[in-house]
Motif scaffolding. Structure first.
Motif, PDB file in Angstrom:
ATOM      1  N   LEU A  36       0.836  -1.199   0.000  1.00  0.00           N
ATOM      2  CA  LEU A  36       0.000   0.000   0.000  1.00  0.00           C
ATOM      3  C   LEU A  36       0.877   1.257   0.000  1.00  0.00           C
ATOM      4  CD1 LEU A  36      -2.927   1.018   0.075  1.00  0.00           C
ATOM      5  CD2 LEU A  36      -2.798   0.978   2.566  1.00  0.00           C
ATOM      6  N   GLU A  37       1.928   1.257   0.817  1.00  0.00           N
ATOM      7  CA  GLU A  37       2.851   2.394   0.850  1.00  0.00           C
ATOM      8  C   GLU A  37       3.596   2.530  -0.480  1.00  0.00           C
ATOM      9  OE1 GLU A  37       5.469   2.151   4.145  1.00  0.00           O
ATOM     10  OE2 GLU A  37       3.874   2.239   5.663  1.00  0.00           O
ATOM     11  N   GLU A  38       3.952   1.411  -1.078  1.00  0.00           N
ATOM     12  CA  GLU A  38       4.644   1.437  -2.364  1.00  0.00           C
ATOM     13  C   GLU A  38       3.742   2.022  -3.440  1.00  0.00           C
ATOM     14  OE1 GLU A  38       6.136  -2.545  -3.080  1.00  0.00           O
ATOM     15  OE2 GLU A  38       6.946  -2.655  -1.044  1.00  0.00           O
ATOM     16  N   HIS A  39       2.487   1.593  -3.454  1.00  0.00           N
ATOM     17  CA  HIS A  39       1.504   2.115  -4.409  1.00  0.00           C
ATOM     18  C   HIS A  39       1.358   3.627  -4.250  1.00  0.00           C
ATOM     19  CE1 HIS A  39      -2.446   1.760  -6.672  1.00  0.00           C
ATOM     20  NE2 HIS A  39      -2.556   2.948  -6.107  1.00  0.00           N
ATOM     21  N   ARG A  40       1.184   4.077  -3.035  1.00  0.00           N
ATOM     22  CA  ARG A  40       0.970   5.507  -2.784  1.00  0.00           C
ATOM     23  C   ARG A  40       2.214   6.329  -3.114  1.00  0.00           C
ATOM     24  NH1 ARG A  40      -2.455   4.546   2.809  1.00  0.00           N
ATOM     25  NH2 ARG A  40      -4.508   4.287   1.786  1.00  0.00           N
ATOM     26  N   ALA A  41       3.391   5.748  -2.913  1.00  0.00           N
ATOM     27  CA  ALA A  41       4.629   6.471  -3.255  1.00  0.00           C
ATOM     28  C   ALA A  41       4.657   6.797  -4.740  1.00  0.00           C
ATOM     29  CB  ALA A  41       5.842   5.636  -2.868  1.00  0.00           C
ATOM     30  N   VAL A  42       4.228   5.849  -5.583  1.00  0.00           N
ATOM     31  CA  VAL A  42       4.227   6.077  -7.031  1.00  0.00           C
ATOM     32  C   VAL A  42       3.188   7.127  -7.413  1.00  0.00           C
ATOM     33  CG1 VAL A  42       3.847   4.993  -9.287  1.00  0.00           C
ATOM     34  CG2 VAL A  42       5.069   3.754  -7.483  1.00  0.00           C
ATOM     35  N   ARG A  43       2.067   7.137  -6.746  1.00  0.00           N
ATOM     36  CA  ARG A  43       1.021   8.114  -7.063  1.00  0.00           C
ATOM     37  C   ARG A  43       1.385   9.529  -6.586  1.00  0.00           C
ATOM     38  NH1 ARG A  43      -0.831   5.572 -10.690  1.00  0.00           N
ATOM     39  NH2 ARG A  43      -2.556   4.092 -10.565  1.00  0.00           N
ATOM     40  N   THR A  44       2.171   9.635  -5.523  1.00  0.00           N
ATOM     41  CA  THR A  44       2.455  10.949  -4.941  1.00  0.00           C
ATOM     42  C   THR A  44       3.876  11.444  -5.180  1.00  0.00           C
ATOM     43  OG1 THR A  44       3.066   9.940  -2.818  1.00  0.00           O
ATOM     44  CG2 THR A  44       0.752  10.600  -3.108  1.00  0.00           C
ATOM     45  N   SER A  45       4.830  10.520  -5.357  1.00  0.00           N
ATOM     46  CA  SER A  45       6.223  10.923  -5.509  1.00  0.00           C
ATOM     47  C   SER A  45       6.942  10.049  -6.530  1.00  0.00           C
ATOM     48  CB  SER A  45       6.946  10.869  -4.159  1.00  0.00           C
ATOM     49  OG  SER A  45       8.267  11.344  -4.290  1.00  0.00           O
ATOM     50  N   ALA A  46       7.470   8.907  -6.084  1.00  0.00           N
ATOM     51  CA  ALA A  46       8.181   8.034  -7.028  1.00  0.00           C
ATOM     52  C   ALA A  46       8.401   6.650  -6.446  1.00  0.00           C
ATOM     53  CB  ALA A  46       9.523   8.643  -7.418  1.00  0.00           C
ATOM     54  N   GLY A  47       8.442   5.676  -7.343  1.00  0.00           N
ATOM     55  CA  GLY A  47       8.758   4.306  -6.980  1.00  0.00           C
ATOM     56  C   GLY A  47       9.798   3.755  -7.938  1.00  0.00           C
ATOM     57  N   LEU A  48      10.575   2.783  -7.462  1.00  0.00           N
ATOM     58  CA  LEU A  48      11.639   2.165  -8.266  1.00  0.00           C
ATOM     59  C   LEU A  48      11.306   0.683  -8.450  1.00  0.00           C
ATOM     60  CD1 LEU A  48      14.402   2.938  -9.539  1.00  0.00           C
ATOM     61  CD2 LEU A  48      15.472   2.048  -7.462  1.00  0.00           C
ATOM     62  N   PHE A  49      11.251   0.238  -9.698  1.00  0.00           N
ATOM     63  CA  PHE A  49      10.858  -1.130 -10.019  1.00  0.00           C
ATOM     64  C   PHE A  49      11.979  -1.867 -10.734  1.00  0.00           C
ATOM     65  CE2 PHE A  49       7.016   1.380  -9.854  1.00  0.00           C
ATOM     66  CZ  PHE A  49       6.031   0.536  -9.333  1.00  0.00           C
ATOM     67  N   ASP A  50      12.114  -3.137 -10.418  1.00  0.00           N
ATOM     68  CA  ASP A  50      12.996  -4.027 -11.169  1.00  0.00           C
ATOM     69  C   ASP A  50      12.132  -4.777 -12.187  1.00  0.00           C
ATOM     70  OD1 ASP A  50      14.797  -5.829 -12.183  1.00  0.00           O
ATOM     71  OD2 ASP A  50      15.061  -6.968 -10.321  1.00  0.00           O
ATOM     72  N   LEU A  51      12.365  -4.524 -13.470  1.00  0.00           N
ATOM     73  CA  LEU A  51      11.602  -5.170 -14.542  1.00  0.00           C
ATOM     74  C   LEU A  51      12.506  -6.060 -15.390  1.00  0.00           C
ATOM     75  CD1 LEU A  51       9.533  -2.069 -15.720  1.00  0.00           C
ATOM     76  CD2 LEU A  51       9.035  -3.665 -13.871  1.00  0.00           C
ATOM     77  N   SER A  52      13.537  -6.603 -14.764  1.00  0.00           N
ATOM     78  CA  SER A  52      14.526  -7.380 -15.502  1.00  0.00           C
ATOM     79  C   SER A  52      13.972  -8.682 -16.062  1.00  0.00           C
ATOM     80  CB  SER A  52      15.736  -7.679 -14.605  1.00  0.00           C
ATOM     81  OG  SER A  52      16.333  -6.476 -14.168  1.00  0.00           O
ATOM     82  N   HIS A  53      12.769  -9.044 -15.645  1.00  0.00           N
ATOM     83  CA  HIS A  53      12.134 -10.245 -16.177  1.00  0.00           C
ATOM     84  C   HIS A  53      11.566 -10.034 -17.586  1.00  0.00           C
ATOM     85  CE1 HIS A  53       9.171  -7.745 -14.249  1.00  0.00           C
ATOM     86  NE2 HIS A  53       8.157  -8.473 -14.677  1.00  0.00           N
TER      87      HIS A  53
END
Length: 370
Positions: A36-53
């Motif tokens: 939930l915190e990760e989701h909200r971080a992306v909506r309000t500021s920023a999130g970092l994702f690993d998409l190496s798959h």
């Protein structure tokens, strides 16, 4: 049992205390602390994702554009250098093999990015379809990593790390556009694309460079309270943004017409694999459509739940959960077109043996401020 593949960032995820899950043939972070915190971080500021798959397949040669136009439903031959296009690869029977993004870096140089679970299938299909075309295919899916910075502060975090006087060019990079350059001393493909409904960038780098870039981005994003994000937040973000997921909304069981992608080939004159079936379906109209459902109840509909109009089954939920941003349940469903379910129509969804009220709504559920 086949051992799951791991990202070149796996050690970084372990250090951050990630919970892992199998995603196709990969072992990837589900969450680090609170999804939930990760989701909200992306909506309000920023999130970092690993998409190496994700997969990475290069298509080079004089016939590259023509070949991809034959292989995919869209006209890739007309794609401008520096731009990207979302499209689909289909089977002879019109079924969707995968949805993917293609980037054109030179007249004769494209990068195709298929989904993780379909990367090998797409690679095999492209090799089968390459006969008669002057192209060279190269699969770098296991050689490179992809890291995404997503959220309203994404540009403020990434751009200061860009080198060689390319900061302004990256800052002004349009949506679905891409370039190449150095980010924190690392050569990278820099694309303004994403799967969250927010502004953001996806960076493709060699595996050996990924850990350093991951750390640099976390460090640069610290003042914006950037959070590493797992697959759970990625799924809730894309659901709110109404973005389909292969294996949920998209599959071999439907054509691009049901997926709302008729516009991709509406003006296309060239032949492509599955064209006859797909064009006929477009003329006849889809049998099902991808639609949104919302509810003011607390109970969320999950994938597989059946949708009813009175006592008639009219569809099936493909994705659903409570929306962290909107504060009520949202779902995506495949609904029968024969029921003529327009936005605003009241339906019921059966959840654990009991039916709950929902309403048909247009997608997306959430749209960011420009």
């Amino acid at each position: 049992m086949t051992e799951l593949l791991t990202s070149p960032l796996n050690a970084k995820h372990e250090e951050l205390g990630a919970t892992f899950t199998a995603f196709g043939p990969w072992n990837m972070p589900l969450k680090y602390n609170s999804e939930l915190e990760e989701h909200r971080a992306v909506r309000t500021s920023a999130g970092l994702f690993d998409l190496s798959h994700m997969g990475e397949i290069w298509v080079n040669g004089p016939d590259a554009g023509k070949f991809l136009s034959y292989s995919f439903i869209s006209n890739l031959d007309s794609l401008k250098v520096g731009k990207a296009k979302y499209s689909m690869i289909t089977a002879e029977d019109g079924g969707i093999i995968d949805d993917l993004i293609s980037y054109r870096f030179e007249e004769e140089k494209f990068l195709v990015v298929p989904n993780a679970g379909n990367a090998d299938i797409v690679w095999d299909e492209l090799n089968k379809r390459a006969e008669g075309f002057d192209v060279e295919l190269k699969n770098e899916s296991r050689d490179v990593a992809m890291i995404a910075v997503q959220g309203p502060k994404a540009a403020e975090i990434l751009v200061p790390l860009v080198e060689d006087n390319k900061q302004e060019a990256v800052y002004e990079l349009g949506y679905y556009a891409a370039t190449m350059g150095k980010v924190a001393r690392t050569f990278a493909i820099i694309a303004r694309t994403g799967y969250t409904g927010e502004d953001g960038f996806e960076l493709i780098v060699y595996n050996s460079d990924a850990p350093q870039l991951w750390e640099e981005l976390l460090k640069a994003g610290a003042e914006y309270d950037i959070k590493p994000c797992g697959l759970a937040a990625r799924d809730s973000l894309r659901l709110e943004a109404g973005m389909p997921l292969y294996g949920n909304e998209l599959s071999r069981d439907i054509t691009p017409v049901e997926a709302g992608m008729s516009r991709a080939f509406a003006k296309k004159e060239a032949d492509f694999v599955g064209a006859e079936v797909i064009r006929k379906r477009a003329e006849e109209g889809p049998q099902v459509v991808i639609s949104g459902l919302t509810s003011d109840q607390r109970r969320a509909a999950r994938a597989g739940a059946e949708v009813f109009l009175n006592d008639t089954k009219v569809g099936t939920v493909t994705s659903g959960q409570p929306s962290p941003t909107l504060g009520h349940p949202v779902a995506i469903a495949l609904l029968d077109t024969s029921a003529e379910l327009k936005p605003g129509t009241a339906v019921e969804v059966e959840i654990r043996g009991k039916r709950y009220p929902f309403e048909v709504t247009a997608l997306p559920f959430y749209k960011r401020d420009k």
